[in-house]
Scaffold this motif. Sequence first.
Motif, PDB file in Angstrom:
ATOM      1  N   VAL A 140      31.024  71.851  69.583  1.00 24.53           N
ATOM      2  CA  VAL A 140      30.678  73.112  68.919  1.00 24.53           C
ATOM      3  C   VAL A 140      29.912  72.829  67.630  1.00 24.53           C
ATOM      4  N   TYR A 141      30.351  71.822  66.871  1.00 27.66           N
ATOM      5  CA  TYR A 141      29.651  71.492  65.629  1.00 27.66           C
ATOM      6  C   TYR A 141      28.244  70.989  65.908  1.00 27.66           C
ATOM      7  N   LEU A 142      28.059  70.202  66.962  1.00 27.84           N
ATOM      8  CA  LEU A 142      26.718  69.733  67.319  1.00 27.84           C
ATOM      9  C   LEU A 142      25.814  70.908  67.671  1.00 27.84           C
ATOM     10  N   ASP A 143      26.332  71.863  68.449  1.00 25.74           N
ATOM     11  CA  ASP A 143      25.555  73.058  68.786  1.00 25.74           C
ATOM     12  C   ASP A 143      25.190  73.834  67.527  1.00 25.74           C
ATOM     13  N   ASP A 144      26.160  74.029  66.646  1.00 27.51           N
ATOM     14  CA  ASP A 144      25.903  74.759  65.406  1.00 27.51           C
ATOM     15  C   ASP A 144      24.804  74.095  64.579  1.00 27.51           C
ATOM     16  N   SER A 145      24.809  72.768  64.566  1.00 29.01           N
ATOM     17  CA  SER A 145      23.821  72.030  63.770  1.00 29.01           C
ATOM     18  C   SER A 145      22.408  72.259  64.300  1.00 29.01           C
ATOM     19  N   ILE A 146      22.259  72.353  65.616  1.00 27.90           N
ATOM     20  CA  ILE A 146      20.944  72.596  66.209  1.00 27.90           C
ATOM     21  C   ILE A 146      20.526  74.050  66.014  1.00 27.90           C
ATOM     22  N   PHE A 170      25.971  61.375  63.209  1.00 31.11           N
ATOM     23  CA  PHE A 170      24.677  61.758  63.756  1.00 31.11           C
ATOM     24  C   PHE A 170      23.750  62.313  62.683  1.00 31.11           C
ATOM     25  N   GLY A 171      22.520  62.581  63.089  1.00 28.49           N
ATOM     26  CA  GLY A 171      21.546  63.265  62.256  1.00 28.49           C
ATOM     27  C   GLY A 171      20.660  64.111  63.143  1.00 28.49           C
ATOM     28  N   GLU A 172      20.098  65.179  62.599  1.00 34.77           N
ATOM     29  CA  GLU A 172      19.228  66.047  63.395  1.00 34.77           C
ATOM     30  C   GLU A 172      18.214  66.715  62.480  1.00 34.77           C
TER      31      GLU A 172
END
Length: 228
Positions: free
Chosen positions: A64-70, A211-213
């Motif tokens: 969920v946090y990865l999705d939010d970051s994108i 990670f980084g994005e």
Amino acid sequence: AAFVTNAVGADGAVANQSITHTARNISMNVWRETTITVVDRAKIQSALEYGEWASRNIGKAVSVYLDDSIFDNHASLDAANQLGSVTAPEPLSDDLVLDGVITLDDSDVPEEDRSWFFAPRSKWQLFKLDKFVDVSKTGITKGPQVTGIIGELYGAPVFSSTRIVNTGSPAVRKNLYIHQNCMAMVVERTLNIEQLARVSKASTWSGDVLFGEAVIRSTWGCTINALA
């Protein structure tokens, strides 16, 4: 870089073109964790297998946090690619959708590898339009009003997520129409789940990701503002 053509000289001479390399930097600066502790008595008196339960739910929290970051990158897209009103937002419509397609087409973004990301409310707003659900217009035996799925929209797959940003007053959903090279995410350490050392009569499970994005091509995506 975009190449151009030159006229060949009468003597067969050619004009060499220089290449400028542009670095697409991504800072590896996001380290997130989820940790829980379960006392021994709870483990003994419960039918749950807490190690498996913890791993599954820690994975969900991280995803969920990865999705939010994108999805939070909507504001980093080019200003000209911010479609729809944020002061008087309207329900998602065919006109808004087509504006997104035209915007990327005009920017010479490749047609393949584009995708739609809609909030559930925005996706269902499209279902109110006969164009997308009437079998005589779609040619699909089972319309999306039966399956709940719009497989593709103008040649690009459709995804729905509750994590699409909902912000502003009046509230606006920040739907996205992007090429896969619009944004980048580099995961230096994938989801790592481990059981930490016992320091009391309890067990602790912890998971983390590093990670980084970033948006690396701001004109290769559109934010489609729709009424929340």
